[in-house]
Write a protein that holds these residues in place. Structure first.
Motif, PDB file in Angstrom:
ATOM      1  N   LEU A 161     -34.255  -9.241 -65.238  1.00  0.00           N
ATOM      2  CA  LEU A 161     -34.872 -10.518 -65.542  1.00  0.00           C
ATOM      3  C   LEU A 161     -34.032 -11.809 -65.167  1.00  0.00           C
ATOM      4  O   LEU A 161     -34.438 -12.900 -65.127  1.00  0.00           O
ATOM      5  CB  LEU A 161     -35.309 -10.730 -67.019  1.00  0.00           C
ATOM      6  N   ALA A 200     -46.037  -5.893 -66.299  1.00  0.00           N
ATOM      7  CA  ALA A 200     -45.387  -6.391 -67.204  1.00  0.00           C
ATOM      8  C   ALA A 200     -44.497  -5.581 -68.212  1.00  0.00           C
ATOM      9  O   ALA A 200     -43.261  -5.841 -68.411  1.00  0.00           O
ATOM     10  CB  ALA A 200     -46.257  -7.663 -67.682  1.00  0.00           C
ATOM     11  N   ASN A 201     -45.125  -4.728 -68.801  1.00  0.00           N
ATOM     12  CA  ASN A 201     -44.696  -3.747 -69.737  1.00  0.00           C
ATOM     13  C   ASN A 201     -43.435  -3.067 -69.226  1.00  0.00           C
ATOM     14  O   ASN A 201     -42.536  -2.835 -69.901  1.00  0.00           O
ATOM     15  CB  ASN A 201     -45.649  -3.002 -70.473  1.00  0.00           C
ATOM     16  N   ALA A 260     -46.335 -10.571 -75.317  1.00  0.00           N
ATOM     17  CA  ALA A 260     -45.138 -10.816 -75.170  1.00  0.00           C
ATOM     18  C   ALA A 260     -44.220 -10.615 -73.865  1.00  0.00           C
ATOM     19  O   ALA A 260     -43.248 -11.397 -73.278  1.00  0.00           O
ATOM     20  CB  ALA A 260     -44.174 -10.309 -76.413  1.00  0.00           C
ATOM     21  N   HIS A 261     -44.589  -9.293 -73.388  1.00  0.00           N
ATOM     22  CA  HIS A 261     -43.913  -9.013 -72.179  1.00  0.00           C
ATOM     23  C   HIS A 261     -44.274  -9.897 -70.710  1.00  0.00           C
ATOM     24  O   HIS A 261     -43.707 -10.270 -70.139  1.00  0.00           O
ATOM     25  CB  HIS A 261     -44.651  -7.549 -71.838  1.00  0.00           C
ATOM     26  N   SER A 295     -51.008  -6.273 -66.579  1.00  0.00           N
ATOM     27  CA  SER A 295     -50.552  -6.010 -67.885  1.00  0.00           C
ATOM     28  C   SER A 295     -49.459  -4.652 -68.140  1.00  0.00           C
ATOM     29  O   SER A 295     -48.167  -5.049 -68.604  1.00  0.00           O
ATOM     30  CB  SER A 295     -51.583  -6.042 -68.707  1.00  0.00           C
ATOM     31  N   LEU A 317     -47.571  -7.035 -78.191  1.00  0.00           N
ATOM     32  CA  LEU A 317     -46.654  -6.780 -76.941  1.00  0.00           C
ATOM     33  C   LEU A 317     -46.830  -6.849 -75.634  1.00  0.00           C
ATOM     34  O   LEU A 317     -45.798  -7.478 -75.021  1.00  0.00           O
ATOM     35  CB  LEU A 317     -46.155  -5.150 -77.335  1.00  0.00           C
ATOM     36  N   SER A 318     -47.953  -6.624 -75.130  1.00  0.00           N
ATOM     37  CA  SER A 318     -48.372  -6.936 -73.793  1.00  0.00           C
ATOM     38  C   SER A 318     -48.418  -8.388 -73.431  1.00  0.00           C
ATOM     39  O   SER A 318     -47.784  -8.867 -72.552  1.00  0.00           O
ATOM     40  CB  SER A 318     -49.742  -6.379 -73.616  1.00  0.00           C
ATOM     41  N   THR A 338     -40.251  -5.232 -67.995  1.00  0.00           N
ATOM     42  CA  THR A 338     -39.602  -5.826 -69.141  1.00  0.00           C
ATOM     43  C   THR A 338     -38.891  -4.880 -70.125  1.00  0.00           C
ATOM     44  O   THR A 338     -38.403  -5.012 -70.950  1.00  0.00           O
ATOM     45  CB  THR A 338     -40.259  -6.702 -69.921  1.00  0.00           C
ATOM     46  N   ALA A 339     -39.060  -3.467 -69.584  1.00  0.00           N
ATOM     47  CA  ALA A 339     -38.612  -2.119 -70.312  1.00  0.00           C
ATOM     48  C   ALA A 339     -37.127  -1.946 -69.881  1.00  0.00           C
ATOM     49  O   ALA A 339     -36.455  -0.912 -70.109  1.00  0.00           O
ATOM     50  CB  ALA A 339     -39.259  -1.148 -70.324  1.00  0.00           C
ATOM     51  N   ASP A 351     -42.423 -12.940 -71.311  1.00  0.00           N
ATOM     52  CA  ASP A 351     -41.293 -12.770 -70.667  1.00  0.00           C
ATOM     53  C   ASP A 351     -40.948 -12.627 -69.217  1.00  0.00           C
ATOM     54  O   ASP A 351     -39.958 -13.321 -68.652  1.00  0.00           O
ATOM     55  CB  ASP A 351     -40.355 -11.501 -71.405  1.00  0.00           C
ATOM     56  N   LEU A 352     -41.913 -12.127 -68.516  1.00  0.00           N
ATOM     57  CA  LEU A 352     -41.884 -11.917 -67.217  1.00  0.00           C
ATOM     58  C   LEU A 352     -42.095 -13.184 -66.612  1.00  0.00           C
ATOM     59  O   LEU A 352     -41.566 -13.463 -65.501  1.00  0.00           O
ATOM     60  CB  LEU A 352     -42.905 -10.715 -66.720  1.00  0.00           C
TER      61      LEU A 352
END
Length: 218
Positions: A90, A80-81, A23-24, A77, A20-21, A84-85, A27-28
């Protein structure tokens, strides 16, 4: 639960959190206009910096530089989590975030280089304590009896008190007393007693005794 089951659960949780980290961060970075392979390189860079800092902390728990870079990688980290929440648009990433994402490779390279090539303080080996040689004392045993110790205190004769000196008889008074004693002896034919002389002179007893001693009166 057995130890193997607990280890499997931890590994699964670590894989999920890492994915998950990862992927975030991807995406960022892609939202900050880092497309293609560059967007995939950012998560790798952040994770590698965090691993390098953690390995340094395992050997030097009080290393401030290792703690600093570990906190920086962890903040990247977590940031970014959170970003992207849904808290960050974005489609319209702010300029300061684009600058931060663009400058991250150089910052990560600096941190990794310092962590890998900075010397660590070697542990000081414990100095062996030299045993203090204690000299052996040879005890000689003899059959001779120990000398008797007189425990009674030594008695010494008390000094006799000094006799106080008698009073000084003036010469004129002594001549006057002699004349009285001679007149008594001439009239009575016997020496004058000391008590009679004391009555005649009317002097203190010590003075009369001194006069009688010098005149040899009884």
């Amino acid at each position: 639960m057995s130890r193997s089951v607990r280890l499997d659960a931890v590994l699964i949780q670590a894989v999920i959190a890492g994915a998950l980290s990862f992927a975030h961060l991807h995406d960022l970075a892609e939202a900050a206009h880092q497309s293609g392979w560059k967007a995939w390189a950012y998560p790798v860079s952040v994770d590698l910096l965090m691993v390098a800092a953690w390995r340094r902390l395992r050997t030097a728990r009080r290393d401030r530089a290792a703690w600093t870079w570990f906190v920086i990688a962890l903040s990247a980290s977590l940031g970014a989590n959170v970003a992207t929440a849904g808290l960050l648009d974005l489609e319209h990433v702010p300029a300061w975030l684009r600058i931060l994402v663009a400058g991250w490779p150089a910052l990560a390279f600096l941190g990794g280089t310092l962590l890998v090539h900075s010397p660590t303080a070697a542990p000081v080996p414990a100095q062996p304590v030299d045993e203090v040689a204690v000299p052996e004392v040879e005890m000689h045993r003899t059959d001779e009896p120990a000398p008797a110790v007189d425990l009674a205190p030594e008695l010494t004769a008390a000094p006799e008190p000094a006799t106080a000196p008698g009073p000084v008889v003036p010469v004129a008074l002594l001549d006057h007393a002699r004349k009285i004693a001679e007149a008594h002896q001439a009239s009575t034919g016997s020496p004058m007693p000391a008590d009679v002389l004391s009555t005649r002179l009317q002097l203190p007893a010590p003075m009369t005794a001194a006069i009688a001693a010098q005149l040899q009166l009884t």
